[in-house]
Design a protein around this motif. Structure first.
Motif, mmCIF file in Angstrom:
data_model
loop_
_atom_site.group_PDB
_atom_site.id
_atom_site.type_symbol
_atom_site.label_atom_id
_atom_site.label_comp_id
_atom_site.label_asym_id
_atom_site.label_seq_id
_atom_site.Cartn_x
_atom_site.Cartn_y
_atom_site.Cartn_z
ATOM 1 N N THR A 177 42.836 37.695 41.815
ATOM 2 C CA THR A 177 41.848 37.361 40.796
ATOM 3 C C THR A 177 40.623 38.222 41.031
ATOM 4 O O THR A 177 39.881 38.004 41.981
ATOM 5 C CB THR A 177 41.458 35.883 40.856
ATOM 6 N N PHE A 178 40.452 39.209 40.219
ATOM 7 C CA PHE A 178 39.240 39.995 40.317
ATOM 8 C C PHE A 178 38.979 40.638 38.956
ATOM 9 O O PHE A 178 39.890 40.847 38.151
ATOM 10 C CB PHE A 178 39.356 41.070 41.408
ATOM 11 N N THR A 179 37.720 40.977 38.733
ATOM 12 C CA THR A 179 37.325 41.669 37.519
ATOM 13 C C THR A 179 36.742 43.006 37.926
ATOM 14 O O THR A 179 35.643 43.085 38.486
ATOM 15 C CB THR A 179 36.289 40.853 36.729
ATOM 16 N N PHE A 180 37.473 44.067 37.686
ATOM 17 C CA PHE A 180 37.109 45.407 38.153
ATOM 18 C C PHE A 180 35.715 45.800 37.698
ATOM 19 O O PHE A 180 34.962 46.423 38.443
ATOM 20 C CB PHE A 180 38.145 46.409 37.646
ATOM 21 N N SER A 181 35.352 45.422 36.509
ATOM 22 C CA SER A 181 34.051 45.815 35.959
ATOM 23 C C SER A 181 32.885 45.163 36.681
ATOM 24 O O SER A 181 31.730 45.557 36.479
ATOM 25 C CB SER A 181 33.994 45.497 34.471
ATOM 26 N N MET A 182 33.157 44.179 37.518
ATOM 27 C CA MET A 182 32.111 43.506 38.276
ATOM 28 C C MET A 182 31.818 44.205 39.606
ATOM 29 O O MET A 182 30.985 43.740 40.382
ATOM 30 C CB MET A 182 32.505 42.051 38.545
ATOM 31 N N TYR A 183 32.506 45.304 39.857
ATOM 32 C CA TYR A 183 32.378 46.001 41.138
ATOM 33 C C TYR A 183 31.672 47.334 40.982
ATOM 34 O O TYR A 183 31.999 48.125 40.085
ATOM 35 C CB TYR A 183 33.753 46.249 41.764
ATOM 36 N N ALA A 184 30.708 47.571 41.863
ATOM 37 C CA ALA A 184 30.187 48.916 42.061
ATOM 38 C C ALA A 184 31.142 49.627 43.006
ATOM 39 O O ALA A 184 31.718 49.007 43.904
ATOM 40 C CB ALA A 184 28.785 48.874 42.649
ATOM 41 N N LEU A 185 31.306 50.931 42.801
ATOM 42 C CA LEU A 185 32.335 51.671 43.518
ATOM 43 C C LEU A 185 31.755 52.914 44.194
ATOM 44 O O LEU A 185 30.735 53.457 43.742
ATOM 45 C CB LEU A 185 33.426 52.101 42.541
#
Length: 128
Positions: free
Chosen positions: A28-36
């Motif tokens: 369960t994760f939302t990629f757009s919520m991550y800085a990379l």
């Protein structure tokens, strides 16, 4: 928690190009919520910042990579990229991608300690 897998490394001649990818996965994760970010580490050296991209697409680069490297992200494909052009011998290193869950849309993080999710790395070797 998000899992990260890098790919695209290899052996390239000086002046050549490579494109690294960092694919994310997790229950369960939302990629757009991550800085990379991308970091690299050469033998005997500390891990160093390469490039970072915020949730909103703002980018930041280490000085020696500006104009040669381009970081990007595709939220639909849950993947981050690093296009590396004009590669130099000094670019030889293990390259790591990193992710940080954040509420900040416009911040690109450049310190390794800013991140708590890391991939296993992909080797880039530049030959003369």
């Amino acid at each position: 928690q998000v899992q990260l897998v890098e790919s695209g490394g290899g052996l390239v001649q000086a002046g050549g190009s490579l494109r690294l990818s960092c694919a994310a996965s997790g229950r369960t994760f939302t990629f757009s919520m991550y800085a990379l970010g991308w970091f690299r580490q050469a033998p005997g050296k500390e891990r160093e910042f390469v490039a970072a991209i915020s949730r909103s697409g703002i980018t930041s680069y280490a000085d020696s990579m500006k104009g040669r490297f381009t970081i990007s992200r595709d939220n639909a494909k849950v993947t981050m990229y690093l296009q590396m052009n004009s590669l130099e011998l000094e670019d030889t290193a293990e390259y790591y991608c990193a992710a940080r869950l954040t509420g900040e849309r416009g911040t690109a993080y450049y310190k390794p300690n800013d991140y708590n999710n890391w991939g296993q790395g992909t080797q880039v070797t530049v030959s003369s």
